[in-house]
Write a protein that holds these residues in place. Structure first.
Motif: not given
Length: 373
Positions: A148, A291, A310
């Protein structure tokens, strides 16, 4: 059409050249010169908008911004979504609205999409340290860097302090070794802000190949290009400067390799289709889809056009409207794809800068995207 010799890259073809994109979300370096403006300009096509759809784009302003001048010597624009269909090209660019071009760092969106698909399949998680997937790739004394953190440019990786010798053709492993040279600075802890860095996406390309056992190019085709019918979208082989015609700019000025952080080929119709599919959830499962729009805490306080989600999507506010996308530069062209959150309106552009002032060019691109969306 897809370049046949690039449709299936063997994983053993490992020699690659990298354009080391160090920092700057929109434009890392600009060519001040312009291509010969000998091609006749094409008048932008009339816009059509759905009667109950979003407000029609400001095509008069778009036409003004696209006129060759001191900021850009030529521009191609394609609008889509919610009944809007509009294309235009001016200056030295190809007059074919489906011309192929190197998309530069827009490649990163394809890379992060592949990574999120693998997360959804349970191959690893967003919090898995890259050191677990690629043991021995990063220095042993470094703290863990997660998948991430790579996608969101919060890894803390510093810029390289030594350059490649002209003529070098490093593998991805050698590129990362270059970035982690003991003479260069190690990541600073704690990481305090986002820092755009191409090394993050070279590592993610290596993660994709390690997790799947296939080349990055193969995974782009298998998971994204073929399912969406993107016939002009592919990752070229190492050292391949060619572009299947029609082309947007002279391919002889293209860096021969930038791989999973900036090396792909596409065109405006394909990028529009990809972006629409991505934002409408056709490529990702719900958990991973979230995300795309989740902003890391370290993005707070970062300049408007330098903020990344992200999943590595640029979050850009224009006149109170939030749009998402990515920019990229390669050779003499700088390009971008942006859309409203659910793909209700999309814009793809590619232009030939006529200025070496990145701030001036960024301002111009902001106005272009604002008029389109």
């Amino acid at each position: 059409m897809t370049n046949p010799k690039n449709a299936a890259n063997p994983a053993t073809r490992r020699t690659r050249w990298i354009t080391l994109v160090a920092a700057g979300a929109a434009v890392a370096s600009l060519a001040a010169g312009a291509l010969p403006a000998s091609a006749a300009e094409r008048a932008p096509a009339p816009v059509t908008a759905a009667p109950h759809g979003p407000q029609a784009p400001d095509t008069a302003e778009l036409a003004r911004l696209m006129a060759p001048g001191d900021t850009a010597s030529g521009t191609l624009v394609r609008l889509g979504g919610s009944g809007v269909r509009w294309t235009g090209a001016t200056g030295p660019l190809s007059q074919d609205p489906a011309a192929n071009f190197r998309i530069g760092s827009i490649t990163k969106l394809f890379t992060s999409t592949l990574v999120l698909q693998l997360i959804g399949e349970g191959r690893f998680t967003i919090d898995t340290p890259v050191q677990e997937i690629l043991p021995g790739t990063l220095p042993a004394h470094w703290k863990p860097i997660t998948v991430g953190q790579l996608m969101s440019h919060t890894s803390g990786l510093e810029l390289p302090c030594v350059g490649f010798v002209k003529g070098d053709a490093p593998t991805p492993e050698q590129v990362i070794s270059h970035w982690t040279d003991p003479k260069c600075a190690a990541p600073r802890y704690p990481v305090l802000t986002q820092q755009y860095n191409g090394a993050n996406y070279f590592l993610l390309g290596m993660v994709i190949e390690k997790a799947t056992g296939h080349s990055y190019a193969d995974e782009v085709q298998r998971r994204i290009a073929r399912p969406l019918g993107l016939r002009h979208t592919y990752s070229p082989e190492a050292g391949d400067r060619s572009l299947p015609g029609p082309v947007l700019a002279d391919p002889s000025e293209i860096d021969p390799w930038a791989w999973s952080e900036g090396g792909m080929v596409s065109n405006a119709p394909d990028l529009e289709r990809f972006m629409t599919a991505l934002l409408r959830g056709r490529l990702l499962r719900p958990a991973e889809q979230r995300q795309l729009f989740t902003m890391p805490a370290l993005s707070e306080g970062v300049k408007n056009r330098d903020r990344f989600s992200m999943a590595g999507l640029m979050r850009y506010e224009i006149g109170g409207t939030v749009v998402w996308g990515k920019t990229g530069s390669m050779g003499r062209t700088t390009s971008g794809v942006f859309a409203t959150e659910h793909g209700a309106r999309t814009v793809v552009y590619s232009l030939v800068p006529a200025t070496g002032n990145p701030d001036l060019l960024r301002e111009h691109i902001g106005k272009l995207v604002g008029a389109a969306l």
